[in-house]
Design an enzyme around this catalytic site. Sequence first.
Site, PDB file in Angstrom:
ATOM      1  N   LYS A   1     -15.465  -5.413   6.332  1.00 27.21           N
ATOM      2  CA  LYS A   1     -15.657  -6.799   6.794  1.00 27.21           C
ATOM      3  C   LYS A   1     -14.684  -7.147   7.916  1.00 27.21           C
ATOM      4  O   LYS A   1     -14.840  -8.170   8.574  1.00 27.21           O
ATOM      5  CB  LYS A   1     -15.534  -7.776   5.618  1.00 27.21           C
ATOM      6  CG  LYS A   1     -16.759  -7.687   4.724  1.00 27.21           C
ATOM      7  CD  LYS A   1     -16.895  -8.834   3.780  1.00 27.21           C
ATOM      8  CE  LYS A   1     -18.252  -8.721   3.058  1.00 27.21           C
ATOM      9  NZ  LYS A   1     -18.333  -9.599   1.917  1.00 27.21           N
TER      10      LYS A   1
ATOM     11  N   HIS B   1     -21.335  -3.596   6.962  1.00 29.90           N
ATOM     12  CA  HIS B   1     -19.919  -3.547   6.576  1.00 29.90           C
ATOM     13  C   HIS B   1     -19.540  -2.328   5.716  1.00 29.90           C
ATOM     14  O   HIS B   1     -18.437  -1.811   5.890  1.00 29.90           O
ATOM     15  CB  HIS B   1     -19.423  -4.891   5.986  1.00 29.90           C
ATOM     16  CG  HIS B   1     -19.750  -5.119   4.554  1.00 29.90           C
ATOM     17  ND1 HIS B   1     -20.807  -5.872   4.144  1.00 29.90           N
ATOM     18  CD2 HIS B   1     -19.136  -4.690   3.420  1.00 29.90           C
ATOM     19  CE1 HIS B   1     -20.838  -5.893   2.822  1.00 29.90           C
ATOM     20  NE2 HIS B   1     -19.839  -5.193   2.361  1.00 29.90           N
TER      21      HIS B   1
ATOM     22  N   HIS C   1     -21.683   0.757  -2.178  1.00 28.50           N
ATOM     23  CA  HIS C   1     -21.406  -0.267  -3.200  1.00 28.50           C
ATOM     24  C   HIS C   1     -22.434  -1.402  -3.194  1.00 28.50           C
ATOM     25  O   HIS C   1     -22.423  -2.255  -4.069  1.00 28.50           O
ATOM     26  CB  HIS C   1     -19.964  -0.800  -3.095  1.00 28.50           C
ATOM     27  CG  HIS C   1     -19.703  -1.777  -1.985  1.00 28.50           C
ATOM     28  ND1 HIS C   1     -19.301  -1.376  -0.731  1.00 28.50           N
ATOM     29  CD2 HIS C   1     -19.775  -3.137  -1.937  1.00 28.50           C
ATOM     30  CE1 HIS C   1     -19.133  -2.452   0.024  1.00 28.50           C
ATOM     31  NE2 HIS C   1     -19.417  -3.531  -0.674  1.00 28.50           N
TER      32      HIS C   1
ATOM     33  N   ASP D   1     -18.197  -6.081  -8.668  1.00 22.96           N
ATOM     34  CA  ASP D   1     -18.415  -6.897  -7.466  1.00 22.96           C
ATOM     35  C   ASP D   1     -19.372  -8.062  -7.781  1.00 22.96           C
ATOM     36  O   ASP D   1     -19.130  -9.216  -7.415  1.00 22.96           O
ATOM     37  CB  ASP D   1     -19.017  -5.984  -6.374  1.00 22.96           C
ATOM     38  CG  ASP D   1     -18.992  -6.639  -4.996  1.00 22.96           C
ATOM     39  OD1 ASP D   1     -18.258  -7.620  -4.806  1.00 22.96           O
ATOM     40  OD2 ASP D   1     -19.719  -6.149  -4.106  1.00 22.96           O
TER      41      ASP D   1
HETATM   42 FE   FE2 Z   1     -19.438  -5.614   0.137  1.00 21.95          FE
END
Ligand code: FE2
Length: 294
Positions: free
Chosen positions: A159, A184, A208, A236
């Site tokens: 990011k 990202h 991810h 997450d």
């Molecule tokens: Fe992410």
Amino acid sequence: MAKNVIILLGALLMVSNIVRYILFLRTTRDVLSSGSRRDKIWKIVALVLLIFFLIGYVTIALFGNADTMMTMILFFGSVFVSIVLTLMFNLLETAKSRSIEIADVLIGVIDARDPNLNGHSRHVRAITMLFYSYLPGWVKSEINPVSLEYAALMHDVGKLGVPEAILNKPSSLTEEEWKVMRDHPKLGVKIMEPLETFKNIQNWILYHHERMDGKGYYGIENENIPLAAKIIAIADTYSAITMKRSYKNKRSHEEAIRILCEVAGTQLDENLVEVFITIPKEELDKCMPEQINY
Ligand SMILES: [Fe+2]
């Protein structure tokens, strides 16, 4: 007779030394290891020597007739190896906490760019490590916890390459902006590329945002998604639901668990979610970074 008992004690200490040495090798694989062929050979030679010494101790204790001097040398030899291993472990712990501190500061900078991310990476790291402690033994043996901790902390490092205007946009993103946002994980891998020690966690970071049904960022399906990436994805998701954002309020633990169960099998790994929902709420609450107060 007494001498043989002392040598046997030395042998027992040597057995514990071998076990601790194997644990040390497991902890240092992947990260915190140079990974060079020469180092690998030295590590194997050291293990073989420890086993060789152990056989020597047992043989002398059972069949030999060692004098007092020899008995003492053998016993304190084991004590010496034990002290060296303790020092190695302490050194490893220090190196690990120092380098994770550096990573933590770097991630703090990234999170600070985006008010919506404030503390998110640390939150994901804490949840992931708590989750890891609840996983069955076979899953734990597949994943090095040190690597997992770094990957969880650094999962959104990409990011850094996403413009703040996109990160902080209060309204929904355009298709073009989503394209940048979806990059990202790739950017994260690019940033990590020069770091040799993080080679093995690149794919964990890259994937991810993948889904079990293949509808994730890069269309990778279930069996091709690394186990560690699936674990991080659950942490997450839980973090995203339970943390406040400028565009949404935080939701309760119970609601988060309900959503995780709903998306198990399509978005998240069903078996892993099954384990995750057994973690007590109080323990998950403790994962929230201290500076986040609301
Ligand atoms: Fe992410």
